[in-house]
Design a protein around this motif. Structure first.
Motif, PDB file in Angstrom:
ATOM      1  N   LYS A 114     -33.913 -52.803  -5.193  1.00 19.17           N
ATOM      2  CA  LYS A 114     -34.927 -53.749  -5.642  1.00 19.17           C
ATOM      3  C   LYS A 114     -34.976 -53.727  -7.170  1.00 19.17           C
ATOM      4  O   LYS A 114     -34.516 -52.767  -7.805  1.00 19.17           O
ATOM      5  CB  LYS A 114     -36.291 -53.369  -5.061  1.00 19.17           C
ATOM      6  CG  LYS A 114     -36.366 -53.382  -3.547  1.00 19.17           C
ATOM      7  CD  LYS A 114     -37.813 -53.232  -3.064  1.00 19.17           C
ATOM      8  CE  LYS A 114     -38.432 -51.919  -3.481  1.00 19.17           C
ATOM      9  NZ  LYS A 114     -39.793 -51.747  -2.898  1.00 19.17           N
ATOM     10  N   PRO A 115     -35.544 -54.757  -7.811  1.00 22.81           N
ATOM     11  CA  PRO A 115     -35.671 -54.742  -9.277  1.00 22.81           C
ATOM     12  C   PRO A 115     -36.396 -53.504  -9.789  1.00 22.81           C
ATOM     13  O   PRO A 115     -35.996 -52.910 -10.798  1.00 22.81           O
ATOM     14  CB  PRO A 115     -36.458 -56.026  -9.573  1.00 22.81           C
ATOM     15  CG  PRO A 115     -36.126 -56.918  -8.441  1.00 22.81           C
ATOM     16  CD  PRO A 115     -35.999 -56.026  -7.238  1.00 22.81           C
ATOM     17  N   GLU A 116     -37.473 -53.105  -9.113  1.00 24.02           N
ATOM     18  CA  GLU A 116     -38.173 -51.897  -9.567  1.00 24.02           C
ATOM     19  C   GLU A 116     -37.326 -50.651  -9.350  1.00 24.02           C
ATOM     20  O   GLU A 116     -37.452 -49.654 -10.085  1.00 24.02           O
ATOM     21  CB  GLU A 116     -39.527 -51.756  -8.877  1.00 24.02           C
ATOM     22  CG  GLU A 116     -39.487 -51.805  -7.360  1.00 24.02           C
ATOM     23  CD  GLU A 116     -39.759 -53.196  -6.805  1.00 24.02           C
ATOM     24  OE1 GLU A 116     -40.519 -53.288  -5.826  1.00 24.02           O
ATOM     25  OE2 GLU A 116     -39.221 -54.178  -7.363  1.00 24.02           O
ATOM     26  N   GLY A 117     -36.433 -50.685  -8.351  1.00 26.61           N
ATOM     27  CA  GLY A 117     -35.512 -49.575  -8.148  1.00 26.61           C
ATOM     28  C   GLY A 117     -34.503 -49.474  -9.285  1.00 26.61           C
ATOM     29  O   GLY A 117     -34.199 -48.381  -9.765  1.00 26.61           O
ATOM     30  N   LYS A 118     -34.001 -50.616  -9.724  1.00 25.14           N
ATOM     31  CA  LYS A 118     -33.069 -50.628 -10.861  1.00 25.14           C
ATOM     32  C   LYS A 118     -33.766 -50.152 -12.132  1.00 25.14           C
ATOM     33  O   LYS A 118     -33.171 -49.417 -12.936  1.00 25.14           O
ATOM     34  CB  LYS A 118     -32.511 -52.026 -11.051  1.00 25.14           C
ATOM     35  CG  LYS A 118     -31.608 -52.499  -9.905  1.00 25.14           C
ATOM     36  CD  LYS A 118     -31.102 -53.910 -10.157  1.00 25.14           C
ATOM     37  CE  LYS A 118     -30.189 -54.366  -9.019  1.00 25.14           C
ATOM     38  NZ  LYS A 118     -29.699 -55.744  -9.220  1.00 25.14           N
ATOM     39  N   ALA A 119     -35.010 -50.543 -12.302  1.00 24.63           N
ATOM     40  CA  ALA A 119     -35.756 -50.108 -13.488  1.00 24.63           C
ATOM     41  C   ALA A 119     -35.935 -48.589 -13.487  1.00 24.63           C
ATOM     42  O   ALA A 119     -35.847 -47.929 -14.539  1.00 24.63           O
ATOM     43  CB  ALA A 119     -37.111 -50.807 -13.542  1.00 24.63           C
ATOM     44  N   ALA A 120     -36.187 -48.016 -12.304  1.00 28.66           N
ATOM     45  CA  ALA A 120     -36.339 -46.560 -12.205  1.00 28.66           C
ATOM     46  C   ALA A 120     -35.034 -45.854 -12.549  1.00 28.66           C
ATOM     47  O   ALA A 120     -35.033 -44.821 -13.252  1.00 28.66           O
ATOM     48  CB  ALA A 120     -36.800 -46.180 -10.799  1.00 28.66           C
TER      49      ALA A 120
END
Length: 226
Positions: A114-120
């Protein structure tokens, strides 16, 4: 003997006009003229006439060379070497472990980041900037819902998805290993989260759904765990 000395003195006085036997403390042992100056044997040598009272201890210059003690050369003190610069302590090899919630990285039962996963994962990569690492182990885990085979494959897909993303962020692929453990290593206590599959039980089992990242051989400030 006394008569002979007197005759020698008289003969010298007759031969050298102005000669006087008068002596001061400075010229004791030498013949001097009426002015107190030493009488020399010749103008070339500069040596003075000695009288009968002369002894080596009464030698004066320029009548007689005075032996001088050779002055010892000054002892040279070797300059102290400059102090050595303190050496930097050897870098300490460390091990870092980070657990990413699978619910942060992926949608439920999915293996696409997910986008938030990539950000993490981007933040994780920034924390490793400037560090040197030997290997990064990425391990996927699932909860107990689903078959063992299904959960094993899901955990592997998620681990490889994380590895592929880290490689896309310029991390060395050869230093990253990806593996899955399925549901075999839960972290929730055995007596918790009991019951059939439901939203409440799925939420309770959330800690079991995770991707564990372990970095070994890192030099630098430690990263924070999530």
């Amino acid at each position: 003997m006394i008569a002979t000395r007197t005759l020698i003195f008289a003969a010298l006085a007759a031969a050298l006009p102005g000669m006087s036997a008068a002596q001061d403390a400075r010229n004791q042992g030498y013949l001097v003229d009426s002015y107190g100056n030493n009488i020399t044997t010749s103008s070339n040598t500069g040596l003075c006439w000695r009288d009968s009272d002369w002894t080596p201890a009464r030698s004066v210059e320029p009548c007689d060379p005075v032996a001088r003690k050779a002055e010892a050369p000054a002892t040279r003190v070797a300059a102290a070497p400059p102090p050595e610069k303190p050496k930097a302590p050897p870098a300490r090899m460390e091990q870092r472990k980070v657990n990413f919630s699978a619910d942060t990285l992926f949608a439920f039962d999915k293996s696409v980041l997910k986008p938030e996963g990539k950000a993490a994962l981007d933040e994780f990569g920034r924390q490793l900037e400037g560090s040197q690492y030997e290997v990064i182990f990425v391990t996927g885990h699932t909860d107990r819902f689903g078959s063992n085979d299904y959960n094993q494959k899901l955990s592997e897909r998620r681990a490889h998805a994380v590895k592929d993303y880290l490689v896309s962020r310029n991390m060395v692929a050869g230093r990253i290993t990806a593996d899955g453990k399925g549901e075999t290593q839960p972290v929730t206590p055995a007596g918790d989260c009991l019951g059939a599959r439901s939203a409440k039980v799925i939420a309770c089992l959330q800690p079991d759904r995770r991707v564990h990242v372990e970095v070994t051989g890192v030099k630098g400030p430690a990263t924070s765990s999530r």
